[in-house]
Design an enzyme around this catalytic site. Structure first.
Site, PDB file in Angstrom:
ATOM      1  N   ASP A  45       0.804  -1.112  -0.014  1.00  0.00           N
ATOM      2  CA  ASP A  45      -0.087  -0.045  -0.024  1.00  0.00           C
ATOM      3  C   ASP A  45       0.860   1.405  -0.019  1.00  0.00           C
ATOM      4  OD1 ASP A  45       1.103  -0.075   2.698  1.00  0.00           O
ATOM      5  OD2 ASP A  45      -0.859   0.723   3.406  1.00  0.00           O
ATOM      6  N   GLU A  46       2.000   1.176  -0.243  1.00  0.00           N
ATOM      7  CA  GLU A  46       2.841   2.358  -0.519  1.00  0.00           C
ATOM      8  C   GLU A  46       3.910   2.413  -1.421  1.00  0.00           C
ATOM      9  OE1 GLU A  46       3.733   3.400   4.445  1.00  0.00           O
ATOM     10  OE2 GLU A  46       5.487   3.217   2.847  1.00  0.00           O
TER      11      GLU A  46
END
Length: 369
Positions: A106-107
Site C-alpha cells: 500500500d505504499e
DNA sequence: TCTGGGGTCCTAGGACCC
DNA sequence: TCTGGGGTCCTAGGACCC
C-alpha cells in the site's frame, strides 16, 4: 493508501461505512463479543479511522481491540482482493511516471523530478487517478527526498497532500519536522527510540541537536551517523524501480503451543506443508535458492533460527523439506513452540559461473582443477 | 495483556583461503 | 612460541518495515 485493507473491505460492504471496523487474521465476520468469546492469536492489520478513535491500531492483539471497542466489527483479511487493488493503484500512478518504487502492498515512492508541473496540483492529479482506478483514497507527501516524503505523507491523513521543503527547506525542517517524536523517522523503531529517550532525546529536534560523535559512540558508526543525517532531513537514496527478491518464506502461528517432542507429528506435518508452499512459490516465480532455513518462536516469544546452505540452488520440495528437518533438529528445542517457518534465500541466476568458465575456453578450465 | 505473516538490511564471529 | 593483512562464505541474531 488510507487505511488500505479496511477501505478495500468497505468498497464491498458500503453499509459498514462510518462504523468502526477492524481487519484482522480471523475467521468470518464477527462482533467484538464473538471475538472475546473465541479469542484467537490474531492481530489487527488495519482499523478504520472510526475504530482508531477507540485506540485500536495495527499490530494490536485482536482480543485487546475487542475490549477497547465493543462496537467494532471484525472482518477477516482477503489478500487477493488487496493485491488486485494494489496493482490497480500502482498502475494508475505509472500513467503519470514510470519512476515508481514499490514499498509493499500500500505504499510507493515516486520520483517526480522530471515531471513538469506544480507539486500540489500533481498530487491532486495523482489522487484523482488513484481514486478513479480503485475507488480508494490516498495521502501524498512531496518533498526533496524519500525520508521527508514518508513523514509528510502522514501529516494530513486521510486524503492528505503535504508539500514540504521545496520553497524554504530550513524553515520547514525546523517548524514541521523537528517537533515530531524521533520514532517518526522511518528506521527508528521501538528499541532505538527507547534508547534515545534514555539519553534525553525525544523529538527529532533533540536528535538533530545531539552530538554526532555521541550518537556514533552509542549506536555504532553506521546507524549513529545515519540518525544524525536523518534528523537534519538529509537523505540521498534514489527511487529504485526494479528489485530482485532476496528470500521467500512461509510461517504459521499455532492455535495452541506445540511441544517439540510430544507434538512432533503435528510439527513435522507443518514443516512438510510449509516446505511445499515455499517450493510452489519458488517454482511459480522461477526462483531457486541454496540457503534453506527455519525459524521457531518459543512460548517465551524468543526466536531461534537455523539455516543450511546446499551446494546448488533448488526449488525442490523434498530437498527443502530435508534441509528444514535437519535445521529443526539442530535447534535442540526444549520449550513449547508457538510458531514455525520455512525460508529459502533466493540466489541470482548462476550465470556468473557459466560466463566465467566456459568449457571451450582452456584458460578458465584451470579454475576447476 | 498478548503479541501475524512476509519481507529487508545489518552486525559479528568463525572457518577457510591466499 | 608467537604469530599479518586481506578477502569470501556461512551462520545466527536482531532491528525494523508494511
Amino acid at each position: 493508501m488510507d487505511a488500505f485493507y479496511a477501505s478495500a473491505e468497505l468498497l464491498r460492504r458500503p453499509e459498514l461505512k462510518g462504523q468502526p471496523v477492524v481487519i484482522a487474521g480471523i475467521g468470518p465476520m464477527r462482533t467484538a463479543a464473538q471475538v472475546l468469546a473465541h479469542p484467537g492469536r490474531g492481530v489487527v492489520t488495519t482499523a478504520t479511522y472510526e475504530a482508531r478513535a477507540f485506540g485500536v491500531h495495527s499490530a494490536m492483539p485482536t482480543v485487546k481491540a475487542a475490549r477497547l471497542c465493543p462496537d467494532c466489527i471484525f472482518l477477516p483479511v482477503d489478500f487477493s482482493q488487496y493485491r488486485r487493488l494494489s496493482q490497480a493503484f500502482k498502475e494508475a500512478v505509472r500513467t503519470l511516471t514510470p519512476e515508481v518504487e514499490d514499498r509493499g502492498i500500500d505504499e510507493i515512492y515516486i520520483d517526480l523530478t522530471d515531471v513538469p508541473g506544480d507539486a500540489f496540483r500533481l498530487a491532486q492529479d495523482m489522487q484523482q487517478r488513484v481514486f478513479a482506478a480503485t475507488g480508494l483514497t490516498c495521502s501524498i507527501g512531496i518533498t526533496p527526498n524519500k525520508l521527508l516524503s514518508k513523514m509528510a505523507s502522514e501529516f494530513n491523513k486521510p486524503r492528505g497532500i503535504t508539500v514540504l521543503g521545496l520553497d524554504d527547506f530550513t524553515r520547514d525542517l525546523h517548524e514541521k519536522i523537528w517537533p515530531l517524536p524521533a520514532k517518526r523517522i522511518n528506521g527508528i523503531g521501538p528499541k532505538a527510540d527507547m534508547k534515545l529517550a534514555g539519553l534525553g532525546i525525544v523529538s527529532i529536534g533533540d536528535l538533530a541537536a545531539a552530538d554526532p560523535a555521541m550518537l556514533i559512540a552509542r549506536f555504532g558508526k553506521s546507524y549513529g551517523a545515519w540518525m544524525h543525517e536523518a534528523a537534519h532531513g538529509r537523505d540521498a537514496r534514489p527511487v529504485v524501480t526494479i528489485s530482485e527478491p532476496k528470500s521467500r518464506s512461509r510461517e504459521t502461528t499455532f492455535e495452541d503451543d506445540l511441544h517439540p517432542k510430544h507434538d512432533w507429528n503435528t510439527l513435522a506435518a507443518w514443516m512438510v506443508k510449509l516446505s511445499k508452499q515455499v517450493a510452489e512459490d519458488l517454482k511459480k516465480r522461477q526462483l531457486k535458492g541454496r540457503t534453506i532455513g527455519i525459524k521457531i518462536r518459543t512460548d517465551d516469544f524468543k526466536i531461534i533460527t537455523r539455516d543450511k546452505t546446499l551446494a546448488t540452488p533448488t526449488d525442490d520440495e523434498r530437498e527443502i523439506r530435508k534441509a528444514a528437518f535437519e535445521c529443526f533438529q539442530r535447534t535442540n528445542a526444549k520449550r513449547r513452540l508457538r510458531l514455525i517457518g520455512v525460508r529459502v534465500m533466493v540466489e541470482g541466476d548462476k550465470e556468473v559461473d557459466s560466463t566465467k568458465a566456459s568449457p571451450e575456453d582452456p584458460h578458465t578450465m584451470v579454475l576447476f582443477e
